[in-house]
Enzyme design. Structure first.
Site, PDB file in Angstrom:
ATOM      1  N   ARG A  72      43.518  29.353  43.478  1.00 47.44           N
ATOM      2  CA  ARG A  72      43.101  29.880  44.773  1.00 47.44           C
ATOM      3  C   ARG A  72      41.585  30.055  44.800  1.00 47.44           C
ATOM      4  O   ARG A  72      41.001  30.620  43.866  1.00 47.44           O
ATOM      5  CB  ARG A  72      43.792  31.237  44.955  1.00 47.44           C
ATOM      6  CG  ARG A  72      43.903  31.703  46.378  1.00 47.44           C
ATOM      7  CD  ARG A  72      44.705  32.988  46.417  1.00 47.44           C
ATOM      8  NE  ARG A  72      43.988  34.081  45.745  1.00 47.44           N
ATOM      9  CZ  ARG A  72      44.052  35.359  46.131  1.00 47.44           C
ATOM     10  NH1 ARG A  72      44.820  35.709  47.151  1.00 47.44           N
ATOM     11  NH2 ARG A  72      43.388  36.292  45.482  1.00 47.44           N
ATOM     12  N   ASP A 111      48.997  42.410  59.123  1.00 49.57           N
ATOM     13  CA  ASP A 111      48.218  42.669  57.919  1.00 49.57           C
ATOM     14  C   ASP A 111      47.014  41.730  57.968  1.00 49.57           C
ATOM     15  O   ASP A 111      47.183  40.504  58.005  1.00 49.57           O
ATOM     16  CB  ASP A 111      49.074  42.397  56.679  1.00 49.57           C
ATOM     17  CG  ASP A 111      48.327  42.688  55.394  1.00 49.57           C
ATOM     18  OD1 ASP A 111      47.125  42.366  55.330  1.00 49.57           O
ATOM     19  OD2 ASP A 111      48.938  43.209  54.446  1.00 49.57           O
ATOM     20  N   TYR A 131      37.766  45.456  50.767  1.00 51.05           N
ATOM     21  CA  TYR A 131      37.104  45.029  49.525  1.00 51.05           C
ATOM     22  C   TYR A 131      37.147  43.522  49.333  1.00 51.05           C
ATOM     23  O   TYR A 131      36.652  43.016  48.348  1.00 51.05           O
ATOM     24  CB  TYR A 131      37.703  45.739  48.302  1.00 51.05           C
ATOM     25  CG  TYR A 131      39.205  45.672  48.165  1.00 51.05           C
ATOM     26  CD1 TYR A 131      39.822  44.527  47.695  1.00 51.05           C
ATOM     27  CD2 TYR A 131      40.005  46.760  48.497  1.00 51.05           C
ATOM     28  CE1 TYR A 131      41.200  44.467  47.568  1.00 51.05           C
ATOM     29  CE2 TYR A 131      41.378  46.712  48.378  1.00 51.05           C
ATOM     30  CZ  TYR A 131      41.966  45.549  47.910  1.00 51.05           C
ATOM     31  OH  TYR A 131      43.333  45.502  47.797  1.00 51.05           O
ATOM     32  N   LYS A 132      37.763  42.800  50.286  1.00 48.51           N
ATOM     33  CA  LYS A 132      37.784  41.332  50.183  1.00 48.51           C
ATOM     34  C   LYS A 132      36.592  40.775  50.963  1.00 48.51           C
ATOM     35  O   LYS A 132      35.461  40.927  50.518  1.00 48.51           O
ATOM     36  CB  LYS A 132      39.140  40.832  50.669  1.00 48.51           C
ATOM     37  CG  LYS A 132      40.256  41.251  49.692  1.00 48.51           C
ATOM     38  CD  LYS A 132      41.658  40.956  50.157  1.00 48.51           C
ATOM     39  CE  LYS A 132      42.650  41.421  49.089  1.00 48.51           C
ATOM     40  NZ  LYS A 132      44.035  41.492  49.584  1.00 48.51           N
ATOM     41  N   PHE A 188      52.523  39.010  50.400  1.00 45.49           N
ATOM     42  CA  PHE A 188      51.886  39.738  49.307  1.00 45.49           C
ATOM     43  C   PHE A 188      52.876  40.826  48.850  1.00 45.49           C
ATOM     44  O   PHE A 188      53.471  41.508  49.682  1.00 45.49           O
ATOM     45  CB  PHE A 188      50.593  40.352  49.833  1.00 45.49           C
ATOM     46  CG  PHE A 188      49.725  40.951  48.769  1.00 45.49           C
ATOM     47  CD1 PHE A 188      48.774  40.181  48.123  1.00 45.49           C
ATOM     48  CD2 PHE A 188      49.859  42.284  48.412  1.00 45.49           C
ATOM     49  CE1 PHE A 188      47.962  40.744  47.142  1.00 45.49           C
ATOM     50  CE2 PHE A 188      49.058  42.844  47.431  1.00 45.49           C
ATOM     51  CZ  PHE A 188      48.102  42.066  46.790  1.00 45.49           C
TER      52      PHE A 188
HETATM   53  C1  LIG Z   1      44.925  42.395  49.061  1.00 48.73           C
HETATM   54  C2  LIG Z   1      46.160  42.665  49.853  1.00 48.73           C
HETATM   55  C3  LIG Z   1      46.755  43.932  49.841  1.00 48.73           C
HETATM   56  C4  LIG Z   1      46.186  45.016  48.974  1.00 48.73           C
HETATM   57  O1  LIG Z   1      46.846  46.227  49.014  1.00 48.73           O
HETATM   58  P1  LIG Z   1      46.174  47.467  48.258  1.00 48.73           P
HETATM   59  O2  LIG Z   1      46.961  48.630  48.673  1.00 48.73           O
HETATM   60  O3  LIG Z   1      44.740  47.504  48.652  1.00 48.73           O
HETATM   61  O4  LIG Z   1      46.259  47.196  46.794  1.00 48.73           O
HETATM   62  C5  LIG Z   1      47.869  44.127  50.640  1.00 48.73           C
HETATM   63  N1  LIG Z   1      48.380  43.148  51.410  1.00 48.73           N
HETATM   64  C6  LIG Z   1      47.825  41.909  51.424  1.00 48.73           C
HETATM   65  C7  LIG Z   1      48.411  40.829  52.278  1.00 48.73           C
HETATM   66  C8  LIG Z   1      46.716  41.634  50.644  1.00 48.73           C
HETATM   67  O5  LIG Z   1      46.170  40.427  50.649  1.00 48.73           O
END
Ligand SMILES: *Cc1c(COP(=O)(O)O)cnc(C)c1O
Length: 409
Positions: free
Chosen positions: A368, A198, A223-224, A126
């Protein structure tokens, strides 16, 4: 109605988790397969947030920092998250966002190995994980070594030597591949490096056992699959053995041992609290705390079994419709999402949304679909795959209105 659809209806009727769907607001006519991007609204949230605004803030005013437990919220809610991720209560705090917490964890991890000159990150991770690790390594004056997130890739990065910390995503955000947390953590620690996971796409999606896997640090969003709302605070896990020794870089007063002592010097708070920085978003914390209530009724192994059943049903339909499936077919390597590859992925996602099937698009050619087993039914997975097949056969995705890109895809 097909026999397969009938079978899905039967499975829903027998599903011990089916009543959980009632705990969520789900718009009519929508099959929501983007819960891995923004989870659905739990019914418990609006009332709780309303109380925080009207009673705790409106009436209690500043006294609510004590009386309404605002000050303790990051630890109190962190303890709830800890029970979901297989950690001790004092090992988790909620606060700040994922990106900021990743920064703290990477710097803290590297500081535990001050003689090492490289942090390993994964190619294709990500974007924020890569950018934050770039920023942290620049600040620390170390190399950010990007590798393929496979046993071979990580083994060779470790063999090159000088690795202080490794940051990996437990579930790949694009493909939905689930990594072997226990084995990879052990591999990294055999080289005396620090393991940071992560958990954004795994918390609430797959059972987690951070303590048993001997993880050093972990960061995840809420939030997921935890459904805490847009931009909800993230969490940080710090293994007990690092309490008091791990030093994160954003040493604000909320992470101080005695924040009201007005001491000039920083002394870290005990436990994961030392990873807090400043004042926390209490209204958002309230939404998070309310969203976690549902988990008290959830048997995570039953949830996992349902998630795999849902993704199996969808994968079967997508393959029948001619899609290439990027997500591993092997259950042991699958998170709770299905990624498909198609040269016209973007307009297909838009055409599906117009038919009430909400998924998302990821560069360069990935469709996705997240499967939040808390509120989806087997029949939803079946129907979504059927509509996917229809959208491709009819070529309705070619319509002009499905071509224009929005900012958020
Ligand atoms: C959704 C996600 C993030 C989100 O980071 P934010 O700081 O909340 O925007 C980070 N890393 C991964 C792997 C994600 O899937």
């Amino acid at each position: 109605m097909s026999a397969q659809r009938d079978e899905c209806v039967r499975r829903d009727a027998a599903d011990p988790l089916s009543s959980l769907r009632e705990e969520f607001v789900l718009p009519d006519g929508v099959i929501y397969l983007a819960g891995n991007s923004l989870g659905a609204l739990p019914r418990s949230v609006p009332g709780r947030v309303g109380d925080v605004l009207e009673k705790e803030w409106g009436q209690g005013l500043v006294g609510s920092w004590n009386a309404a437990g605002w000050w303790e919220a990051p630890r109190r809610i962190g303890a709830r998250v800890a029970s979901l991720v297989g950690a001790e209560p004092a090992e988790v705090v909620v606060g700040d966002g994922t990106s900021a917490n990743l920064f703290k964890a990477v710097v803290a991890g590297m500081r535990l190995r001050p003689d090492r000159r490289a942090v390993v990150g994964e190619r294709g991770n990500f974007p924020t994980d890569l950018y934050i690790t770039d920023g942290a390594s620049e600040l620390l004056g170390v190399e950010h070594r990007r590798v393929d997130p496979t046993v071979e890739g990580i083994t060779s990065a470790l063999a090159e030597g000088d690795v202080g910390a490794v940051l990996l995503s437990h579930v790949d955000y694009r493909t939905g591949t689930l990594r072997d947390m226990r084995a990879l953590t052990a591999l990294v620690q055999e080289h005396d490096a620090v393991m940071i996971w992560d958990l954004c796409h795994s918390v609430g999606a797959v059972p987690l056992e951070l303590s048993r896997c001997n993880v050093d640090f972990a960061v995840g969003c809420t939030y997921k699959y935890l459904n805490a709302g847009p931009g909800a605070p993230a969490f940080t896990y710090v293994a007990t053995r690092h309490h008091g020794t791990a030093r994160q870089p954003l040493t604000g007063w909320h992470g101080h041992a005695a924040p009201f002592s007005a001491a000039d010097a920083y002394h870290p708070a005990p436990g994961a609290s030392a990873f807090l920085s400043g004042s926390q978003p209490i209204v958002a914390d309230a939404a998070l705390e309310a969203s976690l209530e549902v988990w008290e009724q959830v048997d995570q192994s039953a949830l996992r079994a349902k998630s795999l059943a849902l993704t199996d049903i969808f994968i079967e339909g997508a393959r029948a419709a001619g899609f290439e499936v990027l997500t591993p077919l092997d259950h042991a390597h699958r998170g709770s999402q299905v990624a498909l590859r198609h040269p016209h992925a973007y307009p297909i996602v838009r055409a599906l949304a117009a038919r009430g099937i909400v998924g998302d698009f990821r560069e360069p050619d990935v469709l996705r679909f997240g499967f939040a087993a808390l509120y989806l039914r087997h029949v939803d997975a079946y129907d979504a795959a059927s509509v996917l097949g229809e959208v491709v056969r009819s070529e309705e995705w070619r319509e002009e209105r499905f071509q224009a890109r929005s900012t958020v895809t």
